[in-house]
Design a protein around this motif. Structure first.
Motif, mmCIF file in Angstrom:
data_model
loop_
_atom_site.group_PDB
_atom_site.id
_atom_site.type_symbol
_atom_site.label_atom_id
_atom_site.label_comp_id
_atom_site.label_asym_id
_atom_site.label_seq_id
_atom_site.Cartn_x
_atom_site.Cartn_y
_atom_site.Cartn_z
ATOM 1 N N LEU A 199 0.795 -1.229 0.000
ATOM 2 C CA LEU A 199 0.000 0.000 0.000
ATOM 3 C C LEU A 199 0.828 1.279 0.000
ATOM 4 O O LEU A 199 0.314 2.349 -0.329
ATOM 5 N N THR A 200 2.094 1.195 0.372
ATOM 6 C CA THR A 200 2.917 2.393 0.545
ATOM 7 C C THR A 200 3.778 2.655 -0.676
ATOM 8 O O THR A 200 4.452 1.743 -1.183
ATOM 9 N N SER A 201 3.771 3.892 -1.146
ATOM 10 C CA SER A 201 4.576 4.277 -2.302
ATOM 11 C C SER A 201 5.934 4.793 -1.850
ATOM 12 O O SER A 201 6.095 5.293 -0.732
ATOM 13 N N TYR A 202 6.915 4.657 -2.720
ATOM 14 C CA TYR A 202 8.251 5.157 -2.432
ATOM 15 C C TYR A 202 8.503 6.469 -3.181
ATOM 16 O O TYR A 202 7.840 6.787 -4.159
ATOM 17 N N ASN A 203 9.486 7.196 -2.701
ATOM 18 C CA ASN A 203 9.977 8.380 -3.392
ATOM 19 C C ASN A 203 11.043 7.918 -4.384
ATOM 20 O O ASN A 203 12.023 7.290 -3.978
ATOM 21 N N PRO A 204 10.876 8.189 -5.698
ATOM 22 C CA PRO A 204 11.829 7.676 -6.696
ATOM 23 C C PRO A 204 13.278 8.058 -6.415
ATOM 24 O O PRO A 204 14.189 7.250 -6.617
ATOM 25 N N GLU A 205 13.491 9.257 -5.918
ATOM 26 C CA GLU A 205 14.854 9.704 -5.648
ATOM 27 C C GLU A 205 15.491 8.863 -4.550
ATOM 28 O O GLU A 205 16.636 8.392 -4.670
ATOM 29 N N ASP A 206 14.731 8.637 -3.470
ATOM 30 C CA ASP A 206 15.253 7.811 -2.364
ATOM 31 C C ASP A 206 15.472 6.367 -2.819
ATOM 32 O O ASP A 206 16.479 5.739 -2.482
ATOM 33 N N MET A 207 14.530 5.847 -3.588
ATOM 34 C CA MET A 207 14.629 4.455 -4.018
ATOM 35 C C MET A 207 15.799 4.252 -4.981
ATOM 36 O O MET A 207 16.507 3.236 -4.910
ATOM 37 N N ASN A 208 16.052 5.208 -5.851
ATOM 38 C CA ASN A 208 17.134 5.056 -6.824
ATOM 39 C C ASN A 208 18.508 5.037 -6.156
ATOM 40 O O ASN A 208 19.448 4.431 -6.677
ATOM 41 N N GLN A 209 18.622 5.714 -5.030
ATOM 42 C CA GLN A 209 19.886 5.644 -4.281
ATOM 43 C C GLN A 209 20.168 4.195 -3.852
ATOM 44 O O GLN A 209 21.298 3.706 -3.916
ATOM 45 N N ILE A 210 19.110 3.512 -3.408
ATOM 46 C CA ILE A 210 19.240 2.106 -2.991
ATOM 47 C C ILE A 210 19.515 1.223 -4.203
ATOM 48 O O ILE A 210 20.396 0.356 -4.175
ATOM 49 N N LEU A 211 18.791 1.451 -5.294
ATOM 50 C CA LEU A 211 18.939 0.614 -6.485
ATOM 51 C C LEU A 211 20.326 0.769 -7.113
ATOM 52 O O LEU A 211 20.893 -0.195 -7.640
ATOM 53 N N GLU A 212 20.864 1.960 -7.043
ATOM 54 C CA GLU A 212 22.226 2.166 -7.536
ATOM 55 C C GLU A 212 23.228 1.383 -6.688
ATOM 56 O O GLU A 212 24.182 0.793 -7.197
ATOM 57 N N GLU A 213 22.983 1.349 -5.380
ATOM 58 C CA GLU A 213 23.863 0.637 -4.439
ATOM 59 C C GLU A 213 23.905 -0.860 -4.742
ATOM 60 O O GLU A 213 24.950 -1.505 -4.604
ATOM 61 N N ASP A 246 23.151 -2.175 -7.740
ATOM 62 C CA ASP A 246 23.337 -2.358 -9.177
ATOM 63 C C ASP A 246 22.076 -2.914 -9.835
ATOM 64 O O ASP A 246 22.103 -3.894 -10.589
ATOM 65 N N SER A 247 20.946 -2.268 -9.532
ATOM 66 C CA SER A 247 19.657 -2.652 -10.108
ATOM 67 C C SER A 247 19.110 -1.468 -10.892
ATOM 68 O O SER A 247 19.398 -0.305 -10.575
ATOM 69 N N ALA A 248 18.320 -1.736 -11.909
ATOM 70 C CA ALA A 248 17.816 -0.682 -12.803
ATOM 71 C C ALA A 248 17.030 0.373 -12.025
ATOM 72 O O ALA A 248 16.207 0.035 -11.166
ATOM 73 N N PRO A 249 17.247 1.651 -12.317
ATOM 74 C CA PRO A 249 16.535 2.707 -11.591
ATOM 75 C C PRO A 249 15.051 2.756 -11.959
ATOM 76 O O PRO A 249 14.635 2.241 -13.002
ATOM 77 N N SER A 257 10.410 -6.791 -4.490
ATOM 78 C CA SER A 257 10.367 -8.127 -5.084
ATOM 79 C C SER A 257 11.605 -8.427 -5.924
ATOM 80 O O SER A 257 11.840 -9.579 -6.284
ATOM 81 N N ARG A 258 12.389 -7.401 -6.261
ATOM 82 C CA ARG A 258 13.591 -7.628 -7.058
ATOM 83 C C ARG A 258 14.597 -8.472 -6.279
ATOM 84 O O ARG A 258 14.767 -8.289 -5.071
#
Length: 622
Positions: free
Chosen positions: A480-494, A496-499, A511-512
């Protein structure tokens, strides 16, 4: 000296007997534990460890149902590891190293603190049988003790015979005499019996070892535990160590093969395939120049050390000469040599799924008497036998577990339907539903069942319900909870997952494969939710598995349904299993020998796993 009539008498105080008497007593049966030595209740006869691959799942299942093995293990642990963490959660298996003396002491104290348990030290030499029903036991002093039901958990003691080189002597364990009389009576009553073999390595003086030449094997930096109750978590741990044999060591051992009871015909019974002696390993894997040796401390303060991987029945002088060549063992001093032991067992096809015998009513077998090997396998059988002994004499429905409900269910179903001609050991590959039967969810699967029969406590049930509620709510939060793309992309970069390009629900990114709970906790919304809802590690682990593996679980259920429908496919008479390299070596060996007519028959052969059956189905076009 005794009650006029006990509800349950348990013969033998090992892991099976201790769980059996605890279960029956905690459910309300007046119970007697009778064993040859009250000082060895819960004794770790072989390695000082609990759990391991698939075995750790069994310990957690025992605990979830209300048994004691997990509690005892946690209270006496000196090291804890979660094995197979690099694989999926279906393979994660907890294992503890334990203080051998404390382990037995904790079992003794727990049983002494359990209402309805009486103790008596003596050998049981026979059963009291009236018609086709057991009514008690007879001891070596000629005492008749009456009971409504009897559980036999005799371990390796039934006509036990110890071998060290060309020497052999009666015994159920080093320093303890064998048990006699029971086998002969059961055979007279119509039971089939057989002989099995197991073995143990030398115990040595840790002060004589050079650990600087070995590789340290520490426990987990953030150790978990077995029990779902509030047992202690390890604050400090003891290291194990690893070293290796060598070609020179193997050559020295081979010098004694002509005096080995394994090779000169003195031992005729079959030993555990997956825990072979060092001489068996050298013989079977002659192409290997070395084998691992794990050096395991026997406790916090003792200097005694268990030499895991060096199980042997070779002459003591050969054992000593060879072990001195192993790195770190150059100055080794023996506490006692390794030995093999042969003992009687009764093929478990003579039992019902409750572990009650088919021939004699109210008589139950549990543990190595059924052809199994391992503390955990024995303890789980003892638990089920104790439960059913209580339920039957009180006119209640029997308690059994199906293959999709517990590893314990797989174990007992394998024994009852397939039998075993060699010591049976549990593996994850034996369970076709292992994604469902994880160590993390044993309480969710089994505590309601244990509570319903009056074994699992109110405290256990409350803890399970809280964990289940919090896990479901946490998964719902991610959905039910949405993420902030900027915050999430910092994690995904860490990782090595697609932004991501826009906001979406957290569940989707979580789920990734590369995104883990510790990454998600970097998000402010998640960390605040965890803090405000008092989410512990168990709940986080459960939620993460539910987020990531729900699809796999559903797929496994579907595959299992197909397997059940296709069980009766016929196999061609001249089918050559040796051509199917995807089959395990054991499966090819057994299938070529037994020549099953159908897939259903093949699936019941000991050593043929569900994955082997899947290979056959694919090859047959089904």
């Amino acid at each position: 000296m005794f009650e006029k009539e006990y509800d349950v008498i348990v013969v033998g105080g090992g892991h099976a007997g201790a769980e059996a008497v605890a279960a029956a007593a905690n459910m309300g049966s007046k119970s007697l534990l009778i064993t040859m030595n009250l000082q060895t209740i819960g004794q770790m006869s072989c390695n000082p460890a609990m759990g391991g691959i698939a075995k750790g799942q069994i310990v957690r299942e025992i605990d979830a149902l209300g048994g004691y093995s997990g509690i005892v293990s946690d209270r006496s642990a000196i090291q804890f590891k979660m094995l197979n963490k690099s694989k999926g959660p279906a393979m994660w298996s907890p294992r503890s190293q334990n203080d051998r003396m404390r382990f037995a002491e904790e079992w003794r104290l727990l049983l002494e603190g359990t209402p309805n348990v009486d103790f008596y030290q003596e050998m049981v030499t026979g059963l009291l049988v009236k018609g086709d029903e057991v009514v008690g036991v007879r001891t070596s002093l000629g005492l008749d003790i009456r009971a409504k039901s009897v559980v036999l958990t005799n371990g390796t003691f039934l006509n036990g015979l110890i071998h060290i080189g060309e020497k052999q002597f009666g015994g159920g364990r080093a320093g303890e005499k064998a048990a006699t009389g029971i086998t002969e009576q059961l055979v007279d009553l119509g039971f089939d019996s057989g002989r099995m073999k197991t073995g143990t390595p030398p115990r040595v003086d840790g002060r004589s070892l050079d650990y600087s030449k070995m590789i340290p094997q520490p426990g987990d930096p953030d150790p978990e535990k077995f029990s779902y109750l509030d047992t202690p978590v390890l604050k400090q741990q003891r290291d194990c160590h690893m070293t290796h044999t060598s070609k020179v060591v193997h050559d020295i051992l081979r010098e004694g093969f002509d005096r080995s009871p394994m090779f000169n015909g003195r031992i005729k019974s079959i030993g555990p395939r997956y825990c072979p002696s060092i001489e068996d390993k050298i013989n079977r894997f002659s192409e290997k120049d070395s084998h691992q040796i794990f050096v395991e401390p026997e406790g916090w303060n003792t200097v005694e050390v268990y030499v895991n991987g060096f199980s042997t029945s070779l002459p003591e002088d050969v054992q000593y000469k060879a072990l001195k060549i192993v790195k770190g063992f150059e100055n080794v001093k023996f506490f006692r040599p390794g030995y093999a032991i042969e003992y009687d067992y009764f093929p478990p096809t003579q039992l019902r799924h409750t572990l009650e015998t088919k021939i004699i009513k109210n008589l139950y077998f549990a543990g190595q008497i059924n052809g199994t090997t391992g503390y955990e396998e024995a303890a789980s059988q003892g638990l089920i036998a104790g439960i059913n002994a209580h339920l039957k004499i009180n006119g209640q429905e029997p308690f059994t577990l199906k293959r999709d409900e517990a590893y314990i269910g797989v174990l007992i179903d394998d024994l009852i339907t397939k039998g075993t001609e060699e010591p049976y050991r549990m593996f994850t590959s034996r369970a076709e539903y292992r994604t469902l039967l994880r160590q993390d969810n044993a309480d969710l699967r089994l505590t309601p069942k244990g509570y319903a029969i009056g074994l699992a406590s109110e405290e256990r049930m409350r803890k399970m319900e809280e964990k289940e509620r919090k896990s479901k709510d946490f998964v719902k939060f991610f959905k039910l909870t949405s993420y902030n793309p900027e915050d999430m992309n910092q994690i995904l970069e860490e990782v090595d997952s697609a932004p991501v390009k826009q906001a979406d629900k957290m569940f989707k990114v979580f789920s990734r494969p590369k995104v883990r709970m510790d990454h998600m906790l970097q998000l402010k919304e998640v960390s605040e939710y965890v803090k405000s809802n008092e989410i512990n590690r168990e709940v986080m682990e459960q939620a993460e598995i539910q987020v990531k593996y729900s699809g796999y679980i559903e797929k496994e259920k579907s595959n299992a349904d197909k397997l059940q429908r296709l069980e009766n496919i016929r196999i061609p008479d001249n089918f050559d299993y040796s051509k199917l390299k995807s089959l395990s070596y054991e499966a090819r060996e057994k299938l070529n020998s037994i020549r099953p007519v159908t897939i259903s028959q093949a699936s019941r052969i000991s050593g043929v796993s569900p994955s082997d059956i899947s290979v056959l189905l694919v090859f047959l076009g089904r």
